[in-house]
Design a protein around this motif. Sequence first.
Motif, short mmCIF file in Angstrom:
data_model
loop_
_atom_site.label_atom_id
_atom_site.label_comp_id
_atom_site.label_asym_id
_atom_site.label_seq_id
_atom_site.Cartn_x
_atom_site.Cartn_y
_atom_site.Cartn_z
N ASP A 118 -0.73 3.28 11.29
CA ASP A 118 -1.97 3.42 10.79
C ASP A 118 -2.14 2.63 9.60
OD1 ASP A 118 -4.69 3.86 10.33
OD2 ASP A 118 -4.27 5.73 9.43
N PRO A 119 -1.84 1.30 9.43
CA PRO A 119 -1.74 0.45 8.25
C PRO A 119 -3.01 0.01 7.71
CG PRO A 119 -1.42 -0.99 10.23
CD PRO A 119 -1.57 0.56 10.81
N LEU A 120 -3.22 -0.56 6.66
CA LEU A 120 -4.11 -1.16 5.81
C LEU A 120 -4.29 -2.43 6.08
CD1 LEU A 120 -6.81 -0.71 3.97
CD2 LEU A 120 -5.24 -0.96 2.10
N PHE A 121 -5.35 -3.13 6.75
CA PHE A 121 -5.56 -4.38 6.73
C PHE A 121 -6.37 -4.92 5.57
CE2 PHE A 121 -4.18 -3.08 10.88
CZ PHE A 121 -3.67 -4.23 11.51
N VAL A 122 -6.21 -5.84 5.02
CA VAL A 122 -6.85 -6.31 3.96
C VAL A 122 -7.11 -8.00 4.12
CG1 VAL A 122 -7.33 -6.61 1.35
CG2 VAL A 122 -5.51 -4.77 2.18
N SER A 123 -8.27 -8.22 4.73
CA SER A 123 -8.42 -9.70 4.98
C SER A 123 -9.15 -10.36 3.73
CB SER A 123 -9.57 -9.71 6.23
OG SER A 123 -10.69 -9.09 5.92
N PHE A 124 -8.67 -11.64 3.66
CA PHE A 124 -8.98 -12.53 2.59
C PHE A 124 -9.57 -13.71 3.21
CE2 PHE A 124 -6.45 -9.61 0.68
CZ PHE A 124 -6.71 -9.36 -0.75
N LEU A 125 -10.91 -13.81 2.99
CA LEU A 125 -11.86 -14.76 3.40
C LEU A 125 -11.92 -16.28 2.24
CD1 LEU A 125 -14.56 -13.12 5.18
CD2 LEU A 125 -12.14 -13.42 5.91
N GLY A 126 -11.40 -15.90 1.31
CA GLY A 126 -11.17 -16.96 0.00
C GLY A 126 -9.87 -16.85 -0.52
N PRO A 127 -9.85 -16.86 -1.74
CA PRO A 127 -8.63 -16.66 -2.59
C PRO A 127 -7.96 -15.61 -2.68
CG PRO A 127 -10.29 -16.78 -4.11
CD PRO A 127 -10.92 -16.73 -2.81
N LEU A 128 -6.61 -15.48 -3.09
CA LEU A 128 -5.53 -14.44 -2.71
C LEU A 128 -5.77 -13.66 -4.36
CD1 LEU A 128 -3.00 -15.46 -0.53
CD2 LEU A 128 -4.42 -13.54 0.16
N THR A 129 -6.80 -13.71 -5.21
CA THR A 129 -6.52 -13.09 -6.41
C THR A 129 -6.47 -12.06 -6.70
OG1 THR A 129 -8.01 -15.25 -7.09
CG2 THR A 129 -7.84 -13.28 -8.57
N ASP A 130 -7.36 -11.00 -5.84
CA ASP A 130 -7.27 -9.55 -5.95
C ASP A 130 -5.92 -8.92 -5.41
OD1 ASP A 130 -9.74 -9.54 -7.33
OD2 ASP A 130 -10.92 -10.10 -5.37
N MET A 131 -5.55 -9.72 -4.15
CA MET A 131 -4.41 -9.36 -3.66
C MET A 131 -3.15 -9.34 -4.56
SD MET A 131 -3.31 -7.60 -1.04
CE MET A 131 -1.93 -6.38 -1.57
N ALA A 132 -2.99 -10.52 -4.98
CA ALA A 132 -2.00 -10.77 -6.37
C ALA A 132 -2.20 -9.67 -7.37
CB ALA A 132 -1.94 -12.33 -6.68
N SER A 133 -3.22 -9.55 -7.82
CA SER A 133 -3.39 -8.51 -8.91
C SER A 133 -3.09 -7.21 -8.56
CB SER A 133 -4.95 -8.60 -9.44
OG SER A 133 -5.21 -9.83 -10.13
N ALA A 134 -3.39 -7.00 -7.24
CA ALA A 134 -2.89 -5.52 -6.90
C ALA A 134 -1.43 -5.38 -6.61
CB ALA A 134 -3.54 -5.03 -5.43
N ILE A 135 -0.71 -6.42 -6.25
CA ILE A 135 0.92 -6.56 -6.30
C ILE A 135 1.46 -6.36 -7.57
CG2 ILE A 135 2.79 -7.96 -5.68
CD1 ILE A 135 1.24 -8.72 -3.37
N VAL A 146 0.73 -2.24 4.71
CA VAL A 146 -0.33 -3.08 4.39
C VAL A 146 0.04 -4.39 5.13
CG1 VAL A 146 -1.57 -4.20 2.48
CG2 VAL A 146 -0.65 -1.79 2.32
N ILE A 147 -1.22 -5.02 5.79
CA ILE A 147 -1.25 -6.32 6.16
C ILE A 147 -2.14 -7.02 5.76
CG2 ILE A 147 -1.51 -7.40 8.43
CD1 ILE A 147 -0.37 -5.16 9.74
N VAL A 148 -1.69 -8.19 5.17
CA VAL A 148 -2.71 -9.08 4.42
C VAL A 148 -2.85 -10.19 5.30
CG1 VAL A 148 -2.83 -10.87 2.48
CG2 VAL A 148 -1.75 -8.88 2.29
N VAL A 149 -4.27 -10.48 5.68
CA VAL A 149 -4.84 -11.59 6.73
C VAL A 149 -5.47 -12.38 5.89
CG1 VAL A 149 -6.23 -11.89 9.05
CG2 VAL A 149 -5.19 -9.80 8.50
N TRP A 150 -4.97 -13.67 5.62
CA TRP A 150 -5.45 -14.74 4.79
C TRP A 150 -5.90 -16.16 5.51
CZ3 TRP A 150 -2.50 -19.12 1.89
CH2 TRP A 150 -3.46 -19.59 0.93
N ILE A 151 -6.99 -16.48 5.47
CA ILE A 151 -7.83 -17.56 5.88
C ILE A 151 -7.27 -18.62 4.63
CG2 ILE A 151 -9.87 -18.83 6.71
CD1 ILE A 151 -8.94 -16.69 8.55
N GLY A 152 -6.33 -19.51 4.94
CA GLY A 152 -6.17 -20.40 3.81
C GLY A 152 -4.85 -21.23 4.03
N GLY A 153 -4.81 -22.11 3.27
CA GLY A 153 -3.52 -23.07 3.13
C GLY A 153 -3.80 -24.22 4.12
#
Length: 307
Positions: A118-135, A146-153
Amino acid sequence: MQTSRDRGARVRPSRRRVIINTDAKNEADDQFAIVHGLLSPTFDVRGLIPAHFGTHRSERSMEESREEIDLLLDLLDLTGKVPVANGAPTGIADEQTPLDSPGAQLIVQESKLASKGDPLFVSFLGPLTDMASAILLDPEIVDREVIVVWIGGRGYNGYAADHRLEFNLSNDIHAANVVFGSGITVWQVPSDVYTKVSVSYAELEEKIGDAGPLGKYLIEQLIEWNATYHGEPIESRSLGDSPAISLMLYPHSGNFRTRPAPRFGVDGWYLPGTDNPIQVCEQVDVRFLLEDMFAKIRRFARQRSTS
């Protein structure tokens, strides 16, 4: 007599826990992804986080993303029913210094509820700022489910269209390096994949043109964005943020390749990074993505008209 199979079936989660982090007013595709996520019954949306999109078009980009989210929630009759936690107003200053925000705190708190199966999916449709800050605020988050889904690069294959600095990455390269270097689970959807999710004006009109105020708004804001910012004749738009939703709905709708996590140079090119494995999406099932989204928007319009 209850069997172990019965007990396992009973505890299997029926919904996927999701956070959507979005620079909602940056372009015209976030809106479709947000709506798709909120209309998906297997998503337990734990919160929406409005994100910044730099300062080249606005000095208050995060606030504009918040206003767009609020507008979409109103169109969906969900005002006050879905948590919204503001993200950081800018990118982080370096790879050691977080920008604390309600959005980063939401990610931290929800990560503590994640568990195997039962993971948490955190999808990012822009920059990864808030994920980096959380880390950076809570380094133990990288060991949680936790699974980070990033549209980017940019793409990894060196296509001509990928020679420019990819936009979502450009708005916080430091954050991308924090996330990719952390060891947290990452699903990356690079630009050579996400740009292929294109829809035409004619298709939109046929599919959701009669889907009430929501369908009308989604189409009109997309055409208006193109008219304002696109420098050549066009009658289509890439819904590049939408793979984040379809991959969370059905992970097998994407083809993934495992790669070692890179670092990002100041120009956005890939540099040698860590041996941490990341999953890079190389193809998405565009038919599934678009048809599921269109069907849910039409269904919402029908339900609203009869309520």
